[in-house]
Write an enzyme that holds these catalytic residues in place. Structure first.
Site, PDB file in Angstrom:
ATOM      1  CD  GLN A  16      -2.897  -1.636   2.268  1.00 30.76           C
ATOM      2  OE1 GLN A  16      -2.944  -1.951   3.711  1.00 30.76           O
ATOM      3  NE2 GLN A  16      -4.256  -0.970   2.265  1.00 30.76           N
ATOM      4  NE  ARG A  73      -0.120  -4.786  11.861  1.00 33.95           N
ATOM      5  CZ  ARG A  73      -0.531  -5.408  10.750  1.00 33.95           C
ATOM      6  NH1 ARG A  73      -1.996  -4.191  11.313  1.00 33.95           N
ATOM      7  NH2 ARG A  73      -0.769  -6.467  10.183  1.00 33.95           N
ATOM      8  CG  HIS A 118      -1.206  -5.960   5.665  1.00 34.87           C
ATOM      9  ND1 HIS A 118      -0.950  -5.567   6.601  1.00 34.87           N
ATOM     10  CD2 HIS A 118      -1.965  -5.703   4.178  1.00 34.87           C
ATOM     11  CE1 HIS A 118      -1.916  -5.124   6.862  1.00 34.87           C
ATOM     12  NE2 HIS A 118      -2.660  -5.013   5.465  1.00 34.87           N
ATOM     13  CG  ASN A 162      -3.311  -7.352   8.064  1.00 36.61           C
ATOM     14  OD1 ASN A 162      -3.668  -7.437   8.781  1.00 36.61           O
ATOM     15  ND2 ASN A 162      -4.256  -7.418   7.002  1.00 36.61           N
ATOM     16  CD  GLU A 163      -7.664  -6.828   7.982  1.00 37.77           C
ATOM     17  OE1 GLU A 163      -7.904  -6.868   6.862  1.00 37.77           O
ATOM     18  OE2 GLU A 163      -7.605  -5.917   8.840  1.00 37.77           O
ATOM     19  CG  ASN A 305      -6.585  -4.970  11.479  1.00 33.51           C
ATOM     20  OD1 ASN A 305      -5.808  -5.910  12.996  1.00 33.51           O
ATOM     21  ND2 ASN A 305      -5.540  -6.207  11.065  1.00 33.51           N
ATOM     22  CE1 TYR A 307     -10.134   0.537   9.662  1.00 32.94           C
ATOM     23  CE2 TYR A 307      -9.607  -1.958   9.815  1.00 32.94           C
ATOM     24  CZ  TYR A 307      -8.754  -0.838   9.623  1.00 32.94           C
ATOM     25  OH  TYR A 307      -8.011  -1.017   9.494  1.00 32.94           O
ATOM     26  CD  GLU A 373      -4.626  -2.564   9.430  1.00 33.19           C
ATOM     27  OE1 GLU A 373      -6.304  -2.592   8.849  1.00 33.19           O
ATOM     28  OE2 GLU A 373      -4.232  -3.440   8.910  1.00 33.19           O
ATOM     29  CD1 TRP A 417      -6.409   2.081   7.114  1.00 34.83           C
ATOM     30  CD2 TRP A 417      -4.168   0.816   7.565  1.00 34.83           C
ATOM     31  NE1 TRP A 417      -5.900   1.508   6.284  1.00 34.83           N
ATOM     32  CE2 TRP A 417      -4.608   0.712   6.751  1.00 34.83           C
ATOM     33  CE3 TRP A 417      -3.144   0.144   7.955  1.00 34.83           C
ATOM     34  CZ2 TRP A 417      -3.765   0.537   5.434  1.00 34.83           C
ATOM     35  CZ3 TRP A 417      -2.205  -0.335   7.483  1.00 34.83           C
ATOM     36  CH2 TRP A 417      -2.794  -0.332   5.741  1.00 34.83           C
ATOM     37  CD  GLU A 424      -8.598   0.457   1.961  1.00 38.18           C
ATOM     38  OE1 GLU A 424      -8.051   0.526   2.406  1.00 38.18           O
ATOM     39  OE2 GLU A 424      -9.270  -0.297   2.408  1.00 38.18           O
ATOM     40  CD1 TRP A 425      -6.750  -3.477   1.296  1.00 34.11           C
ATOM     41  CD2 TRP A 425      -5.210  -3.888  -0.489  1.00 34.11           C
ATOM     42  NE1 TRP A 425      -5.128  -3.720   1.847  1.00 34.11           N
ATOM     43  CE2 TRP A 425      -4.748  -3.263   1.231  1.00 34.11           C
ATOM     44  CE3 TRP A 425      -4.203  -4.346  -1.526  1.00 34.11           C
ATOM     45  CZ2 TRP A 425      -3.709  -3.905   1.077  1.00 34.11           C
ATOM     46  CZ3 TRP A 425      -2.714  -4.865  -0.990  1.00 34.11           C
ATOM     47  CH2 TRP A 425      -2.779  -4.651   0.471  1.00 34.11           C
TER      48      TRP A 425
HETATM   49  C1  GAL Z   1      -7.665  -3.933   6.588  1.00 35.03           C
HETATM   50  C2  GAL Z   1      -6.554  -3.750   5.794  1.00 35.03           C
HETATM   51  C3  GAL Z   1      -5.732  -2.597   5.559  1.00 35.03           C
HETATM   52  C4  GAL Z   1      -5.902  -1.755   5.413  1.00 35.03           C
HETATM   53  C5  GAL Z   1      -8.074  -1.623   6.346  1.00 35.03           C
HETATM   54  C6  GAL Z   1      -8.564  -0.248   5.569  1.00 35.03           C
HETATM   55  O1  GAL Z   1      -8.796  -4.501   6.199  1.00 35.03           O
HETATM   56  O2  GAL Z   1      -5.172  -5.206   6.819  1.00 35.03           O
HETATM   57  O3  GAL Z   1      -4.648  -3.205   5.115  1.00 35.03           O
HETATM   58  O4  GAL Z   1      -6.492  -1.088   4.246  1.00 35.03           O
HETATM   59  O5  GAL Z   1      -8.115  -2.301   5.979  1.00 35.03           O
HETATM   60  O6  GAL Z   1      -9.835  -0.725   4.268  1.00 35.03           O
END
Ligand code: GAL
Length: 480
Positions: A16, A73, A118, A162-163, A305, A307, A373, A417, A424-425
Site C-alpha cells: 500500500q 507497524r 499483508h 494479517n487478516e 483489527n 473497523y 488496526e 490505520w 486502498e486495495w
Molecule cells: C484492512 C487492511 C488494511 C487496510 C484497511 C482499511 O482490512 O488490513 O490493509 O486496507 O483494511 O480498509
C-alpha cells in the site's frame, strides 16, 4: 487512562505504501498481477509507485516523529526480500531497505511491529497454487525463519499473517482482492486452513529457535466486526449474531486461543449446508492433522483489527449456492443511528470496539491485546480539517480507555490505520485513511498532517506527560 508502556502506533503495509514494484530485483506479487487486470481496481490504478516509501522512507519517519508514536507497524514485502518466494534467492537490496527502516525507527525510539504477510504473496508462489496449496505453509515457515534470523535481533513484535479472513474470503471467494478467485464455499476454507497451519509453524519456529535469544512475541492479526442481535430479545437473532462472530473472529481465534479446532457452530453449519445443497465428498472445512504442529496456543497476544459493527438476524437458509455466507446464514444490517465514514461498509461504532474487547476477554481467557488496526476513511472532496475523523479518534480512544479501566481488558497498544493516505486495495487511491495527507498528484508525494493527525498527536503527548507526572510522583513518594 492507559497503563505504563502503552504502545501508541500507526500502521501501514508494504504494497500500500512502498511503490518500487520492480526496483532492485524485487519479484512481482499477486497484487502487481491483479492490478494489471482491467476492471479489478478503481480506475485501473495500482501500487507501482504508491507513496514511494521505498525511496521516501525518511519522509515517513518524519511523520512518525511528528505524531510522537512509540510504535510503528509495517509489513515486509515477501517478494522484495525473496523475489521467487523461496530462500534460494535473497534480494540483498530488499534486506538493506528493511534494515534501514528498522534501524532508523529504533534510533528515534520507535519500536517496530513487523507483519510478515499483508496480502502480497509472491506471484511465483501463486503460480504453484498459492494459499490453496498445502505446501505454502512450509514455504511461509522458511520465509518467517529468514525474517526472524535477519531482523529479529531488533524486532520484538511480530505479526505472521494479517487478516486471514480477508485473504480467504475477499481473495478466494468474492474475487475482489488478489488473486481474484471466486471458488465459493470451498477455497476460502482451504486458504484459511493453510494460513493457520503456516502461522502455527512460524510461531513454533520462533519458540524453538529464536525466542530465548531474541525475547520477542508473535501473533496473527485477526479482523472482526462486532456483531450483536438485531432484536436482543429474539433467540434466533441471538444465535445469528453468535454465528456471525464464529464465522469471522472464531474461524481463526478458536483454533489458536480456545480449542485447537474451528468453532462447533461453524463446523455444524457448514456440514448441514453441504447436506442441504447436495454437496458430496469430505467436509469443505479441512481438519487439522495430529501429525502437524499444534495450532492451540500459537499466539503470544491477541492482535485485533477492528473497523465496524453490525446488527444481525438469520437469513432463513434461502441461499441456494455454496458460499461462506450461505453457511453462516445471517443477514447483517447497519443501525440507522450509526454515522457512515467515507465508505459504505464503514459505519462508525466506537463502542463496538469496547464490546468486542470484552467478548475477547471473556471467551479467550483474557489475552493481552493490541489493536493492530482501526481507522476512518475519507472519500470525495479533500478535507484537511477532517472534523469527523477527529471525533472518531477521540470517541474510539475513549471507548478503549473504558475497556481498560472499567472492563479490565488487558489492552497493550493501539495502532491507527493508517500513518498516511495510501493504496486502498480495490478502491485504489479514491479512499483516504491517513493521519497524513499524501499529495499523489505531484512526484514529491508530500505528506501533510490532517487535523485528525494533530488530534492523535495531542492524545499521545498528553499520555506521555501524564506518565511522566505519575513517575515523578511515585519517585517523590519513595524519596519521602
Ligand atoms: C484492512 C487492511 C488494511 C487496510 C484497511 C482499511 O482490512 O488490513 O490493509 O486496507 O483494511 O480498509
Amino acid at each position: 487512562m492507559f497503563p505504563p508502556g502503552f504502545a501508541w502506533g500507526a500502521a501501514t503495509s508494504a504494497y500500500q505504501i512502498e511503490g518500487g514494484w520492480q526496483a532492485d530485483s524485487k519479484g512481482p506479487s499477486i497484487w502487481d498481477t491483479f492490478c494489471r487486470e482491467k476492471g479489478r481496481v478503481f480506475d485501473d490504478q495500482n501500487g507501482d509507485f504508491a507513496c514511494n516509501s521505498y525511496e521516501l522512507w525518511e519522509k515517513d519517519l518524519e511523520c512518525i516523529q511528528q505524531l510522537g508514536l512509540t510504535h510503528y507497524r509495517l509489513s515486509l514485502s515477501w517478494a522484495r526480500l525473496l523475489p521467487d518466494g523461496t530462500t534460494q534467492h535473497v534480494n540483498k537490496r530488499g534486506v538493506q531497505y528493511y534494515n534501514k527502516v528498522i534501524d532508523d525507527l529504533l534510533a528515534c525510539d520507535v519500536l517496530p511491529m513487523v507483519t510478515l504477510y499483508h496480502f502480497d504473496l509472491p506471484q511465483a508462489l501463486q503460480d504453484r497454487g498459492g494459499w490453496t496449496s498445502p505446501d505454502i505453509a512450509i514455504l511461509f515457515d522458511k520465509y518467517a525463519n529468514f525474517c526472524f534470523q535477519t531482523f529479529g535481533d531488533r524486532v520484538k513484535l511480530w505479526i505472521t499473517i494479517n487478516e486471514p479472513y480477508v485473504c480467504a474470503k475477499l481473495g478466494h471467494e468474492d474475487g475482489i482482492h488478489a488473486p481474484g478467485l471466486k471458488e465459493k464455499g470451498t477455497a476460502p476454507y482451504v486458504v484459511g486452513h493453510n494460513m493457520l497451519r503456516a502461522h502455527a509453524m512460524a510461531w513454533h519456529s520462533y519458540s524453538s529457535v529464536y525466542r530465548e535469544k531474541q525475547g520477542g512475541a508473535v501473533s496473527l492479526a485477526i479482523n472482526s466486526d462486532w456483531f450483536e442481535p438485531l432484536d436482543p430479545g429474539c433467540d434466533e437473532d441471538i444465535a445469528a449474531a453468535a454465528r456471525a462472530l464464529a464465522f469471522t473472529l472464531g474461524w481463526f481465534a478458536w483454533p489458536v486461543f480456545v480449542t485447537g479446532d474451528y468453532p462447533e457452530v461453524m463446523k455444524s453449519a457448514i456440514d448441514a449446508q453441504s447436506e442441504k445443497l447436495g454437496y458430496r465428498g469430505t467436509s469443505r472445512l479441512p481438519r487439522f492433522s495430529e501429525d502437524e504442529p499444534t495450532i492451540l496456543g500459537t499466539a503470544d497476544f491477541f492482535a485485533l483489527n477492528y473497523y465496524t459493527s453490525r446488527k444481525v438476524k438469520p437469513r432463513g437458509g434461502c441461499e441456494k449456492t455454496l458460499s461462506t455466507k450461505s453457511d453462516q446464514d445471517t443477514e447483517e444490517v447497519v443501525d440507522p443511528s450509526w454515522p457512515i465514514s467515507g465508505l459504505s461498509w464503514l459505519a462508525v461504532v466506537p463502542d463496538g470496539l469496547r464490546k468486542l474487547l470484552k467478548y475477547i476477554k471473556d471467551t479467550l481467557s483474557s489475552p493481552a491485546v493490541y489493536i493492530t488496526e482501526n481507522g476512518f476513511s475519507q472519500v470525495g472532496p479533500l478535507q484537511m480539517k477532517d472534523v469527523h475523523r477527529c471525533e472518531f479518534y477521540k470517541s474510539t480512544i475513549s471507548e478503549l480507555s473504558k475497556a481498560v479501566q472499567e472492563d479490565g481488558v488487558d489492552v497493550r497498544g493501539y495502532f491507527a490505520w493508517s500513518l498516511m493516505d495510501n493504496f486502498e486495495w480495490a478502491d485504489g487511491f479514491s479512499v483516504r485513511f491517513g493521519l497524513f495527507h499524501v499529495d499523489f498528484s505531484h512526484a514529491e508525494l508530500n505528506r501533510n498532517i490532517y487535523q485528525s493527525g494533530q488530534e492523535y498527536a495531542n492524545i499521545i503527548s498528553k499520555y506521555k506527560s501524564d506518565q511522566r507526572k505519575s513517575e515523578q510522583l511515585s519517585k517523590s513518594n519513595v524519596d519521602c
